[in-house]
Design a protein around this motif. Sequence first.
Motif, mmCIF file in Angstrom:
data_model
loop_
_atom_site.group_PDB
_atom_site.id
_atom_site.type_symbol
_atom_site.label_atom_id
_atom_site.label_comp_id
_atom_site.label_asym_id
_atom_site.label_seq_id
_atom_site.Cartn_x
_atom_site.Cartn_y
_atom_site.Cartn_z
ATOM 1 N N ASP A 318 -78.817 31.224 22.650
ATOM 2 C CA ASP A 318 -78.447 30.137 21.743
ATOM 3 C C ASP A 318 -79.683 29.789 20.918
ATOM 4 O O ASP A 318 -80.436 28.868 21.244
ATOM 5 N N GLY A 319 -79.893 30.580 19.844
ATOM 6 C CA GLY A 319 -81.119 30.411 19.070
ATOM 7 C C GLY A 319 -82.331 30.895 19.824
ATOM 8 O O GLY A 319 -83.457 30.485 19.533
ATOM 9 N N GLY A 320 -82.139 31.724 20.812
ATOM 10 C CA GLY A 320 -83.186 32.220 21.693
ATOM 11 C C GLY A 320 -82.631 32.335 23.104
ATOM 12 O O GLY A 320 -81.438 32.094 23.347
ATOM 13 N N ALA A 321 -83.473 32.700 24.040
ATOM 14 C CA ALA A 321 -83.032 32.854 25.427
ATOM 15 C C ALA A 321 -82.914 31.488 26.095
ATOM 16 O O ALA A 321 -83.795 30.636 25.975
ATOM 17 N N VAL A 322 -81.810 31.285 26.807
ATOM 18 C CA VAL A 322 -81.567 30.044 27.538
ATOM 19 C C VAL A 322 -81.277 30.399 28.991
ATOM 20 O O VAL A 322 -80.409 31.233 29.265
ATOM 21 N N SER A 323 -81.999 29.797 29.910
ATOM 22 C CA SER A 323 -81.788 29.997 31.347
ATOM 23 C C SER A 323 -81.443 28.658 31.973
ATOM 24 O O SER A 323 -82.081 27.640 31.662
ATOM 25 N N SER A 324 -80.447 28.656 32.851
ATOM 26 C CA SER A 324 -80.002 27.405 33.476
ATOM 27 C C SER A 324 -79.887 27.587 34.982
ATOM 28 O O SER A 324 -79.443 28.628 35.457
ATOM 29 N N LEU A 325 -80.293 26.557 35.711
ATOM 30 C CA LEU A 325 -80.154 26.541 37.164
ATOM 31 C C LEU A 325 -79.476 25.236 37.562
ATOM 32 O O LEU A 325 -80.038 24.155 37.378
ATOM 33 N N ALA A 326 -78.252 25.342 38.087
ATOM 34 C CA ALA A 326 -77.552 24.177 38.637
ATOM 35 C C ALA A 326 -77.874 24.100 40.124
ATOM 36 O O ALA A 326 -77.747 25.095 40.839
ATOM 37 N N PHE A 327 -78.291 22.946 40.594
ATOM 38 C CA PHE A 327 -78.662 22.815 42.009
ATOM 39 C C PHE A 327 -78.410 21.387 42.474
ATOM 40 O O PHE A 327 -78.225 20.470 41.668
ATOM 41 N N ARG A 328 -78.417 21.234 43.789
ATOM 42 C CA ARG A 328 -78.295 19.915 44.410
ATOM 43 C C ARG A 328 -79.550 19.646 45.216
ATOM 44 O O ARG A 328 -80.091 20.555 45.871
ATOM 45 N N ILE A 329 -80.019 18.416 45.173
ATOM 46 C CA ILE A 329 -81.289 18.102 45.821
ATOM 47 C C ILE A 329 -81.191 18.124 47.334
ATOM 48 O O ILE A 329 -82.208 18.156 48.021
ATOM 49 N N ASP A 330 -79.956 18.111 47.897
ATOM 50 C CA ASP A 330 -79.824 18.216 49.341
ATOM 51 C C ASP A 330 -79.785 19.662 49.806
ATOM 52 O O ASP A 330 -79.648 19.937 51.004
#
Length: 334
Positions: A318-330
């Motif tokens: 999206d206009g360059g490289a996009v990396s996403s990490l969905a996580f939970r703090i527990d």
Amino acid sequence: MLDRTQTLRASPAKRWLFAIVAFALALAARLWLDARLPPGFPYLTFFPAVILTTFFVGLAPGIAVGIASFFAAWYFFIAPAGSFELNGPAIVALAFFVAIVTVDVLLIHWMHVALDRLKREQMVSHRHAEERDVLFKEMQHRVSNNLAVVSALLNAQKRALPEGEAATALAQAATRVNLVARMQRDLYDPAHQTLDFPAYLKALGPDILEAMDARHVTYHADVAAIDVSSDMAVPLGLIATELISNSIEHAFADKRQGRIDVELSEVDAASGSYLLRVSDDGPGWPEAFKPDTSRNLGMRIVVSLAQQIGGQFSYHNDGGAVSSLAFRIDGRKA
């Protein structure tokens, strides 16, 4: 109250003054009540005096008040009053007093002994805990210093090599080791078992840019407030490091000017869900790129660590490289 009793029991003058006052008040109160009470009750005010004296100032003054009360009640309030004559009722009354006072004094004394022993054990435990913390901090400090030395050696070796894959690999290895060294200082402390992750992310980018000699790249972090446990902080920090390093290495390999943005946002407060997003304005991900099968060690590390903490890693352009990490703090699966 118990601390106050220890203060009183530590002073002989206060102990015996307390005993004298307690006996005098008990005798005066019993004399004042004598005309107002029906026959009997010779020890009515003396029992509280013995109990309170033993509780507040210890065994010896309590026994002394008990003995003084024994003879005072016998002389003044057990018939025939004004004498130490013994008869059947007097013997029963005196035996009753001795039995009750003995039980009360012993119980209170044993309570004090147990409390004093407990306090000594707590002091010993507190001292041992302090010694453990000092040793633990010293050990962690040495480990952190050793890791920092390893990172410096890797950086020195990188500078001795010409630009290329070997130098890049050494720079990445030095960055990873330095990251673990910093977290070693920040996390592995008995008094600090959480990390201020937003502050950490804001400082992380400039450190990586400096380590990889990427002054042509600007770094911007927009992060939500979150405290991360030590179990989560190291994997999350390594993931962020790899994603930032990957952008520097591939998006700006030609030394062109560029920008890296790191965002940490709250997705759902109730479940403790967050999203870590790293993006750049480079050429983007190659077509058919798969991080889990890539030759890029850093991306394979990202996939492995994301699985370790129950996170979901995704990427797109999206206009360059996009990396996403969905996580939970527990640490549960996102």
